[in-house]
Design an enzyme around this catalytic site. Sequence first.
Site, PDB file in Angstrom:
ATOM      1  N   ARG A  17     -15.233  -6.270   0.149  1.00  0.00           N
ATOM      2  CA  ARG A  17     -14.431  -5.501   1.255  1.00  0.00           C
ATOM      3  C   ARG A  17     -13.561  -4.573   1.053  1.00  0.00           C
ATOM      4  O   ARG A  17     -12.641  -4.272  -0.497  1.00  0.00           O
ATOM      5  CB  ARG A  17     -13.087  -6.737   1.991  1.00  0.00           C
ATOM      6  CG  ARG A  17     -12.351  -6.653   2.457  1.00  0.00           C
ATOM      7  CD  ARG A  17     -11.323  -5.922   2.659  1.00  0.00           C
ATOM      8  NE  ARG A  17     -10.381  -5.715   3.459  1.00  0.00           N
ATOM      9  CZ  ARG A  17      -9.014  -5.144   3.430  1.00  0.00           C
ATOM     10  NH1 ARG A  17      -8.470  -4.559   2.766  1.00  0.00           N
ATOM     11  NH2 ARG A  17      -8.420  -4.912   4.788  1.00  0.00           N
ATOM     12  N   GLY A  52     -10.663  -1.432   3.311  1.00  0.00           N
ATOM     13  CA  GLY A  52      -9.996  -1.832   4.081  1.00  0.00           C
ATOM     14  C   GLY A  52      -9.702  -0.251   5.240  1.00  0.00           C
ATOM     15  O   GLY A  52     -10.824   0.158   4.764  1.00  0.00           O
ATOM     16  N   GLY A  55      -5.882  -3.955   8.154  1.00  0.00           N
ATOM     17  CA  GLY A  55      -6.759  -2.738   7.377  1.00  0.00           C
ATOM     18  C   GLY A  55      -7.913  -2.702   8.922  1.00  0.00           C
ATOM     19  O   GLY A  55      -8.387  -1.437   9.259  1.00  0.00           O
ATOM     20  N   THR A  87       0.470  -1.088  -0.096  1.00  0.00           N
ATOM     21  CA  THR A  87      -0.177  -0.265   0.125  1.00  0.00           C
ATOM     22  C   THR A  87       0.772   1.271   0.112  1.00  0.00           C
ATOM     23  O   THR A  87       1.919   1.006   0.592  1.00  0.00           O
ATOM     24  CB  THR A  87      -0.825   0.325   1.837  1.00  0.00           C
ATOM     25  OG1 THR A  87      -1.576  -0.977   1.513  1.00  0.00           O
ATOM     26  CG2 THR A  87      -1.781   1.321   1.780  1.00  0.00           C
ATOM     27  N   THR A  92      -0.891   2.232   6.564  1.00  0.00           N
ATOM     28  CA  THR A  92      -0.246   0.826   5.960  1.00  0.00           C
ATOM     29  C   THR A  92      -0.592  -0.213   6.984  1.00  0.00           C
ATOM     30  O   THR A  92       0.137  -0.335   8.753  1.00  0.00           O
ATOM     31  CB  THR A  92       0.374   1.008   5.823  1.00  0.00           C
ATOM     32  OG1 THR A  92       0.757  -0.941   4.843  1.00  0.00           O
ATOM     33  CG2 THR A  92       2.110   1.277   6.225  1.00  0.00           C
TER      34      THR A  92
HETATM   35  N1  ASP Z   1      -4.427  -1.126   5.247  1.00  0.00           N
HETATM   36  C1  ASP Z   1      -4.547  -1.834   4.081  1.00  0.00           C
HETATM   37  C2  ASP Z   1      -6.033  -2.908   3.540  1.00  0.00           C
HETATM   38  O1  ASP Z   1      -6.170  -3.198   4.864  1.00  0.00           O
HETATM   39  C3  ASP Z   1      -3.765  -2.880   3.459  1.00  0.00           C
HETATM   40  C4  ASP Z   1      -1.796  -2.445   3.184  1.00  0.00           C
HETATM   41  O2  ASP Z   1      -1.841  -1.561   3.699  1.00  0.00           O
HETATM   42  O3  ASP Z   1      -0.829  -2.969   3.233  1.00  0.00           O
HETATM   43  O4  ASP Z   1      -6.719  -2.626   2.745  1.00  0.00           O
END
Ligand code: ASP
Length: 318
Positions: free
Chosen positions: A212, A214, A238, A184, A235
């Site tokens: 879904r 996040g 989520g 991300t 990040t």
């Molecule tokens: N926070 C992001 C999510 O849950 C994923 C990530 O940060 O890699 O969609």
Amino acid sequence: MSYTLVIHGGAGNITPAIMNAQMEADYTAALQDALRKGSDVLKKGGSAMDAVVAAICEMEDNPLFNAGRGSVFTKKGVNEMDAAVMDGRTLEAGAIAGVRNIKNPIRLAREVMLHSGHVFLSNTGASEFALKQGIETATDEYLFNKSRYDQWVEIRDTDYTQLDHKGDNLKGGPIPNTGHKFGTVGAVACDAAGNIAAGTSTGGMTNKRFNRIGDSPVIGAGTYANNKTCAISCTGHGELFLRAVAAYDVSCLMEYKGLSLQDACDVVIKDKLVKLGGEGGMIAVNAKGEYTFCFNSAGMYRGMANSAGEEIVAYYGQ
Ligand code: ASP
């Protein structure tokens, strides 16, 4: 022009064991490119918001990251992308969730903020708005990424979802950890006028189902900015960042309890999220140009550039 730009390209199990010299060189170059794009805006007196969008576009265009071109695949084998921006000067925000075939989701998020009259658009409605505003689209071929595809093929016949950076699932059991595909992306900036902004963009989790969404596009969870306190991009897992209302919690700790930027981030990432079982990190900046990288995972792809000529690019924990 005084400015600070901070970026991340995902947090997780990033250790020397899963990297090699080529990967280090590739990530260094990618993060430096993003810092350059954002800094070019700020050097010319551009806004923190424009710098955030410029830096994130650069990472969205790079398949190394789980955003834009490098987005992961859903259970149905498509890319559904989430993104958000927030302007700390005005508290205006724009976000999109579950959009497909958009080249730079972060541009669409900014467009939502500026021209939709709304804050948060999703799915086909967001695509309809993108079309109306002339936002650049991308084909499935452009968005196809072999390593993300292989990552999905490994678990598509299961009920598991996987964070880009860590084996994880919704039912508690282990799944094959495909290792080192992180990413991300996010950026926060403080511009010469002392305004701050934040942005985050992601493909979410591999094999995600049921549309879904996040934390990344949710204002207050994965993204938040307020000139009075801080600009934050998160990040990590989520679901936990949503439950912790992580980004806004940092702002609240600063506003209502008087904590420093660093202390507020530490409380949320290293105490509250750890207790909830939430792995990940955040980047933060305030209107004085102070910044921090904060994470409870092994590492986080990250970078900083400022008007004093300092530049940092790092991945591993200290
Ligand atoms: N926070 C992001 C999510 O849950 C994923 C990530 O940060 O890699 O969609």
